[in-house]
Design an enzyme around this catalytic site. Structure first.
Site, PDB file in Angstrom:
ATOM      1  N   ALA A   1      43.905  49.330  37.663  1.00  0.00           N
ATOM      2  CA  ALA A   1      43.690  48.102  38.298  1.00  0.00           C
ATOM      3  C   ALA A   1      42.247  47.648  38.007  1.00  0.00           C
ATOM      4  CB  ALA A   1      44.048  48.497  39.719  1.00  0.00           C
TER       5      ALA A   1
ATOM      6  N   ALA B   1      44.060  45.574  44.283  1.00  0.00           N
ATOM      7  CA  ALA B   1      45.305  46.317  43.833  1.00  0.00           C
ATOM      8  C   ALA B   1      45.273  47.960  44.042  1.00  0.00           C
ATOM      9  CB  ALA B   1      45.676  46.029  42.452  1.00  0.00           C
TER      10      ALA B   1
ATOM     11  N   GLY C   1      43.800  37.578  45.452  1.00  0.00           N
ATOM     12  CA  GLY C   1      43.967  38.831  46.284  1.00  0.00           C
ATOM     13  C   GLY C   1      45.127  39.255  46.910  1.00  0.00           C
TER      14      GLY C   1
ATOM     15  N   CYS D   1      36.500  37.844  48.609  1.00  0.00           N
ATOM     16  CA  CYS D   1      36.740  36.463  49.006  1.00  0.00           C
ATOM     17  C   CYS D   1      36.113  35.976  49.769  1.00  0.00           C
ATOM     18  CB  CYS D   1      38.446  36.460  49.486  1.00  0.00           C
ATOM     19  SG  CYS D   1      39.680  37.303  48.507  1.00  0.00           S
TER      20      CYS D   1
ATOM     21  N   ALA E   1      50.134  49.392  35.794  1.00  0.00           N
ATOM     22  CA  ALA E   1      48.779  48.406  35.843  1.00  0.00           C
ATOM     23  C   ALA E   1      49.201  47.474  36.981  1.00  0.00           C
ATOM     24  CB  ALA E   1      48.501  47.885  34.556  1.00  0.00           C
TER      25      ALA E   1
ATOM     26  N   VAL F   1      44.762  29.453  48.072  1.00  0.00           N
ATOM     27  CA  VAL F   1      43.748  28.298  48.760  1.00  0.00           C
ATOM     28  C   VAL F   1      42.478  28.634  48.565  1.00  0.00           C
ATOM     29  CG1 VAL F   1      44.133  29.592  51.118  1.00  0.00           C
ATOM     30  CG2 VAL F   1      44.021  27.056  51.107  1.00  0.00           C
TER      31      VAL F   1
ATOM     32  N   GLY G   1      40.040  51.662  39.042  1.00  0.00           N
ATOM     33  CA  GLY G   1      39.827  50.538  39.914  1.00  0.00           C
ATOM     34  C   GLY G   1      40.047  50.665  41.046  1.00  0.00           C
TER      35      GLY G   1
END
Ligand SMILES: Cc1cc2nc3c(=O)[nH]c(=O)nc-3n(C[C@H](O)[C@H](O)[C@H](O)COP(=O)(O)OP(=O)(O)OC[C@H]3O[C@@H](n4cnc5c(N)ncnc54)[C@H](O)[C@@H]3O)c2cc1C
Length: 465
Positions: free
Chosen positions: A110, A16, A303, A47, A282, A332, A12
């Protein structure tokens, strides 16, 4: 004597994994770092994708934060489009889908999250899409302007942030949420009503309290069935939340917990058969962490938190082990210009945690009353009778800062009176003299005092911080 190798492998390379790898590369030049990503592109902002779709950001390439030259400079071996199919914990190696075996001294899992796919017929039809990867974003982008009827399944933030892009392009958008209100994990019904009103004002149809029964089509999606109604759809966007992506971890015998996430301790060490492993960690969306309010296991798929966890993982890997506290999960999102923030528990969250909450909802303005352009802001706060345990803030400006203040206040175990007493800054173009958050906290403090006077001291009301 041969020097001991320091091979660190990451499965991953998202918020992260990549951040933790950077952390290690900068502090441990001897580390041989390899990252695997099943996706062709890494180091981009998930995002930002809804805002490429609505045209505020000029193309998906703008979301790519680092290119291969940065990885090379840091000595990272980043293997894109290379899914890991197996982890051999005893042999200390990962095995790629292509059959390559790569040994590690320390491993970080991750693997992020995957969209929740409602268990209904037709969920695998072409035209049923999610927005998780950059490829998802590009595919959705190609359909904007060509899609007439969009059904968004689930009232989660990803779909709601994306809805305006389709509305602006002239599509009919229907949002179906099984719960009686939108964003049920983050908002209470009356706060969600503000979001719903904004979406309806923009032209969306919002159906709440009714589930999706089927996705229909021969060859591709044509409609959905919902509570006896057939709603035309040439695109279905899944937005019913995400689930931790733990297939690989589970397959290798790593324990998962009540939330479905990978069980980790305060150092992010994974557990196998009840025993924590020193060399396998992890973090991020796939890991189950502890709520700072209830002490219970939760998944916090945001995130900003994944990034923060990465710093702890990175420190562990360079021998600076420090315990990760717990999460409040401040979040948010921006839905058609409306900023929607939350932190800690909602009313439902309090109920589920057995907390008899006292709440107060305040309406205010983001600027001095006489200063032009002030926007309404709504704030709802919760206390367990003594300490703050949650808050929600909605408005067109000034939301994220107040959520961050709340996050600090809850994390520092403040009472509503503590928050109300905090000094705040003021200038007419950016704030009223008394900040709406201060006012909300003051009113909540009064309500708590009254509740306590009626009931007497409540030992049971304390949060298990
Ligand atoms: C559309 C969208 C908008 C968002 N907006 C916000 C926002 O505004 N604010 C916010 O805080 N958060 C937001 N988030 C959430 C945030 O992006 C995630 O919480 C964060 O990226 C999690 O980081 P992660 O490293 O855990 O997972 P990810 O960043 O998803 O990374 C997962 C990695 O695992 C890899 N992987 C998975 N399985 C395998 C395998 N078997 N082999 C090899 N590689 C594998 C993937 O290729 C990827 O590299 C948003 C998410 C989405 C999808």
């Amino acid at each position: 004597m041969m020097a001991q190798r320091n091979r660190v492998v990451f499965v991953g390379a998202g918020g992260a994994g990549l951040t933790a790898a950077f952390h290690v590369a900068r502090r441990a030049p001897d580390a041989e770092i390899t990252l695997f990503s099943k996706d062709p592109v890494v180091a981009y902002s998930q995002c930002g994708m809804p805002f490429v779709l609505d045209g505020k950001i000029d193309g998906f390439d703008r979301l790519i934060i680092y290119g291969p030259e940065v990885f090379k400079g840091l000595g990272l071996d980043v293997r894109t489009s290379t899914p890991v199919a197996d982890i051999d914990l005893d042999g200390r190696a990962v095995v790629t889908a292509g059959g390559e075996r790569v040994g590690y001294d320390r491993l970080v899992i991750a693997t992020g999250s995957k969209p929740f796919i409602p268990p209904v017929p037709g969920a695998d039809l072409p035209g049923v899409m999610a927005l998780i990867t950059l490829e998802d974003g590009r595919s959705l982008g190609e359909r904007i302007g060509r899609t007439k009827d969009v059904v968004i399944v689930g009232g989660g933030p990803i779909g709601l942030e994306t809805a305006p892009a389709f509305l602006d392009a002239g599509a009919k958008v229907t949002i179906i949420e099984r719960m009686p209100w939108l964003m049920p994990s983050a908002l209470d019904p009356e706060m969600a009503a503000v979001v719903q009103a904004r979406l309806e004002q923009m032209g969306a149809r919002v159906i709440t309290g009714k589930g999706l029964d089927a996705i229909n089509g021969s060859g591709a999606v044509e409609s959905v069935s919902c509570a006896g109604e057939t709603i035309p759809a040439d695109l279905v966007l899944l937005s019913a939340g995400v689930r931790p992506n733990v297939d690989l971890a589970k397959k290798s015998g790593i324990d998962t917990g009540v939330t479905g996430g990978i069980v980790v301790d305060e150092y992010f060490r994974v557990r196998r058969n009840g025993e924590y492993l020193d060399d396998v960690l992890a973090a991020g969306d796939c890991a189950e962490v502890k709520s700072a309010v209830t002490g219970r296991p939760i998944i916090c798929a945001v995130g900003s938190v994944a990034n923060r966890q990465a710093a702890y993982v990175g420190d562990y890997l360079v021998g600076k082990k420090k315990p990760y506290p717990s999460v409040l999960c401040p979040a948010v999102c921006v839905i058609g210009g409306l900023h929607v923030g939350s932190v800690g528990l909602t009313a439902r969250g309090c109920e589920q945690a057995g907390i008899t909450a006292v709440s107060f909802k305040a309406k205010g303005l983001t600027r001095a009353r006489y200063y032009p352009g002030g926007k309404p802001i709504e704030i709802k706060l919760f206390a367990d009778g003594e300490r703050l345990v949650g808050g929600q803030v909605i408005g067109e400006e000034g939301v994220h800062g107040r959520v961050n203040v709340l996050s600090l206040a809850i994390g520092k175990r403040m009472t509503p009176a503590d928050l109300a007493a905090a000094e705040t800054c003021y200038a007419p173009p950016v704030s009223p003299l008394i900040d709406p958050l201060t006012y909300a906290a003051e009113m909540l403090a009064l309500k708590c005092a009254r509740a306590q006077a009626v009931k007497g001291p409540r030992e049971d009301a304390k949060t298990p911080f």
